[in-house]
Design an enzyme around this catalytic site. Structure first.
Site, PDB file in Angstrom:
ATOM      1  N   HIS A 161      45.928  24.712  43.950  1.00 10.44           N
ATOM      2  CA  HIS A 161      45.942  25.506  42.889  1.00 10.44           C
ATOM      3  C   HIS A 161      45.419  24.877  41.826  1.00 10.44           C
ATOM      4  O   HIS A 161      46.546  25.407  41.174  1.00 10.44           O
ATOM      5  CB  HIS A 161      46.680  27.100  42.915  1.00 10.44           C
ATOM      6  N   ARG A 195      42.025  33.657  43.908  1.00  8.09           N
ATOM      7  CA  ARG A 195      43.411  33.937  43.695  1.00  8.09           C
ATOM      8  C   ARG A 195      42.909  34.035  45.440  1.00  8.09           C
ATOM      9  O   ARG A 195      42.562  34.715  46.048  1.00  8.09           O
ATOM     10  CB  ARG A 195      43.493  35.806  43.494  1.00  8.09           C
TER      11      ARG A 195
HETATM   12  P1  NAP Z   1      36.568  38.000  33.609  1.00 11.64           P
HETATM   13  O1  NAP Z   1      36.991  37.172  32.834  1.00 11.64           O
HETATM   14  O2  NAP Z   1      38.121  38.425  33.829  1.00 11.64           O
HETATM   15  O3  NAP Z   1      36.004  37.597  34.611  1.00 11.64           O
HETATM   16  C1  NAP Z   1      35.928  37.930  35.801  1.00 11.64           C
HETATM   17  C2  NAP Z   1      34.877  38.675  36.208  1.00 11.64           C
HETATM   18  O4  NAP Z   1      35.823  39.249  37.459  1.00 11.64           O
HETATM   19  C3  NAP Z   1      34.502  39.904  35.939  1.00 11.64           C
HETATM   20  O5  NAP Z   1      32.794  39.319  35.682  1.00 11.64           O
HETATM   21  C4  NAP Z   1      34.635  41.303  36.355  1.00 11.64           C
HETATM   22  O6  NAP Z   1      33.353  41.975  36.334  1.00 11.64           O
HETATM   23  C5  NAP Z   1      34.190  40.834  38.127  1.00 11.64           C
HETATM   24  N1  NAP Z   1      34.818  41.523  38.752  1.00 11.64           N
HETATM   25  C6  NAP Z   1      36.550  42.130  38.198  1.00 11.64           C
HETATM   26  N2  NAP Z   1      36.430  42.891  39.077  1.00 11.64           N
HETATM   27  C7  NAP Z   1      35.579  43.578  40.362  1.00 11.64           C
HETATM   28  C8  NAP Z   1      35.358  44.533  41.337  1.00 11.64           C
HETATM   29  N3  NAP Z   1      36.212  45.088  41.885  1.00 11.64           N
HETATM   30  N4  NAP Z   1      34.277  44.094  41.716  1.00 11.64           N
HETATM   31  C9  NAP Z   1      33.187  43.582  41.301  1.00 11.64           C
HETATM   32  N5  NAP Z   1      33.494  42.165  39.827  1.00 11.64           N
HETATM   33  C10 NAP Z   1      35.129  42.367  39.696  1.00 11.64           C
HETATM   34  O7  NAP Z   1      37.955  36.085  34.686  1.00 11.64           O
HETATM   35  P2  NAP Z   1      37.565  34.768  34.308  1.00 11.64           P
HETATM   36  O8  NAP Z   1      38.183  34.546  33.475  1.00 11.64           O
HETATM   37  O9  NAP Z   1      36.325  34.765  34.611  1.00 11.64           O
HETATM   38  O10 NAP Z   1      39.032  34.544  35.421  1.00 11.64           O
HETATM   39  C11 NAP Z   1      38.499  34.542  36.844  1.00 11.64           C
HETATM   40  C12 NAP Z   1      39.261  34.501  37.230  1.00 11.64           C
HETATM   41  O11 NAP Z   1      39.483  33.195  38.075  1.00 11.64           O
HETATM   42  C13 NAP Z   1      41.040  35.015  37.170  1.00 11.64           C
HETATM   43  O12 NAP Z   1      41.511  36.615  37.358  1.00 11.64           O
HETATM   44  C14 NAP Z   1      41.913  34.294  37.594  1.00 11.64           C
HETATM   45  O13 NAP Z   1      42.444  35.161  39.190  1.00 11.64           O
HETATM   46  C15 NAP Z   1      41.253  32.489  38.587  1.00 11.64           C
HETATM   47  N6  NAP Z   1      41.479  31.112  38.489  1.00 11.64           N
HETATM   48  C16 NAP Z   1      42.224  30.049  38.915  1.00 11.64           C
HETATM   49  C17 NAP Z   1      41.892  29.304  38.707  1.00 11.64           C
HETATM   50  C18 NAP Z   1      42.477  28.230  39.659  1.00 11.64           C
HETATM   51  O14 NAP Z   1      43.010  26.947  39.165  1.00 11.64           O
HETATM   52  N7  NAP Z   1      41.949  28.057  40.511  1.00 11.64           N
HETATM   53  C19 NAP Z   1      42.208  28.948  37.005  1.00 11.64           C
HETATM   54  C20 NAP Z   1      42.079  29.920  35.955  1.00 11.64           C
HETATM   55  C21 NAP Z   1      41.154  31.492  36.675  1.00 11.64           C
HETATM   56  P3  NAP Z   1      32.561  42.760  34.724  1.00 11.64           P
HETATM   57  O15 NAP Z   1      31.747  41.328  34.013  1.00 11.64           O
HETATM   58  O16 NAP Z   1      31.414  43.425  35.225  1.00 11.64           O
HETATM   59  O17 NAP Z   1      34.191  43.270  34.392  1.00 11.64           O
HETATM   60  C1  GLV Z   2      45.538  29.796  36.627  1.00  6.47           C
HETATM   61  O1  GLV Z   2      45.389  30.019  38.399  1.00  6.47           O
HETATM   62  C2  GLV Z   2      44.966  30.599  36.291  1.00  6.47           C
HETATM   63  O2  GLV Z   2      44.538  32.148  36.296  1.00  6.47           O
HETATM   64  O3  GLV Z   2      44.763  30.613  34.971  1.00  6.47           O
END
Ligand code: NAP
Ligand code: GLV
Length: 274
Positions: A237, A189
């Site tokens: 994005h 993000r």
């Molecule tokens: P997720 O499954 O909720 O994983 C989040 C990860 O971040 C977990 O490993 C969590 O740790 C870690 N985390 C959260 N807060 C933290 C902190 N304070 N210190 C250290 N680690 C921390 O999320 P996801 O599905 O992988 O997605 C991650 C992010 O990608 C989304 O929230 C979104 O912002 C972004 N995204 C971007 C796009 C794009 O097109 N650019 C698309 C989709 C998603 P724990 O495992 O210990 O809980």
């Molecule tokens: C895109 O940014 C998502 O959060 O899926």
């Protein structure tokens, strides 16, 4: 209205639906939903879908390989009609670090491992992942950064992660490794990064390149120096865009389960913000 599927709803809007039972984020992130101070106290569900996960892992692999194989250098050489080969370290000597070992971070890390890189990850809680060196919590961050040359950020935007990608952090990356410098790939993000610090790090050399899919202000304003910086790669994005077909099928499956009395999957922990 019992269910709302939303992407950046206007603050206050969801409070108008007294029969709302669940909110579905139309993406994996939820900060665009949770930042509404008047959000009703119903479950917020985020998207976890193999289509979205694969798109993100493709993006991460593409940009890690771009830096590893020095593709921008060869692009510049092609422009000048220069035929010159540069030393190419094996992936096994290059240290990639993934911030965030959630659904997306774990899949990207596994793919990078398969490509032969030395992979580590950093998360909030302790993890054990085969072949991946893991670090966690604020106490584990410095060790994670010191061994990392190519930093991939897949963290959610929460109060704890806001503006985490600073000049001070970039200076801790390993700049003298096989990759011949440190690189940033942020597809998490925009709120995680300080744009001016990225420019400063690129200009002083603590970063040699940055791939940015997300920005504190989107669309990235035309006046941003990032647009024309020679060491920056920008995408709008779309690292892992939500494809409406799998997305709708995913949400309908969840609603059917919920109406059959089963619990919803991938419900956001409101306290943690993700
Ligand atoms: P997720 O499954 O909720 O994983 C989040 C990860 O971040 C977990 O490993 C969590 O740790 C870690 N985390 C959260 N807060 C933290 C902190 N304070 N210190 C250290 N680690 C921390 O999320 P996801 O599905 O992988 O997605 C991650 C992010 O990608 C989304 O929230 C979104 O912002 C972004 N995204 C971007 C796009 C794009 O097109 N650019 C698309 C989709 C998603 P724990 O495992 O210990 O809980
Ligand atoms: C895109 O940014 C998502 O959060 O899926």
């Amino acid at each position: 209205v019992a269910y709302a599927g939303v992407w950046q709803p206007p603050p206050g809007l969801l409070g108008n639906f007294p029969h709302l039972q669940a909110i579905f984020s139309l993406g994996a992130g939820v900060d665009h939903v949770t930042n509404d101070p008047a959000l009703p106290r119903v479950p917020i569900v985020r998207i976890v879908d193999p289509d979205l996960t694969m798109r993100m892992s493709e993006y991460v692999a593409l940009h890690v390989l771009m830096y590893h194989r020095r593709q921008r250098l060869y692009d510049a050489q092609q422009h000048e009609r220069v035929w010159r080969e540069h030393d190419q370290p094996p992936a096994s000597e290059v240290a990639v670090g993934v911030m965030g070992l959630g659904v997306l971070g774990r899949d990207a890390a596994a793919l990078l491992l398969r490509l032969g890189f030395r992979v580590a990850g950093w998360s909030r809680s302790l993890k054990a992942l085969p072949g991946i060196e893991t670090f966690h919590g604020p106490g584990g961050l410095e060790g994670f950064l010191r061994r990392t040359e190519i930093l991939v950020c897949l963290l959610p935007a929460t109060p704890a992660t806001a503006a985490i990608l600073t000049l001070d952090l970039f200076r801790k990356l390993k700049g003298d490794g096989a990759a011949s410098g440190a690189y940033l790939i942020n597809a998490g993000r925009g709120a995680l990064q300080v744009d001016a610090d990225i420019v400063a790090a690129l200009d002083e050399g603590s970063l040699c390149g940055a791939t940015l899919d997300v920005f504190p202000t989107e669309p990235l304003p035309p006046a941003s120096p990032l647009w024309r910086h020679p060491k920056v790669t920008i995408t709008p994005h779309n690292a892992a865009a939500s494809d409406p077909r799998p997305l709708v099928a995913n949400i309908l499956r969840q609603i059917q389960r919920f109406e059959a009395g089963l619990p919803l999957d991938h419900v956001v922990n409101r306290g943690a913000g993700y």
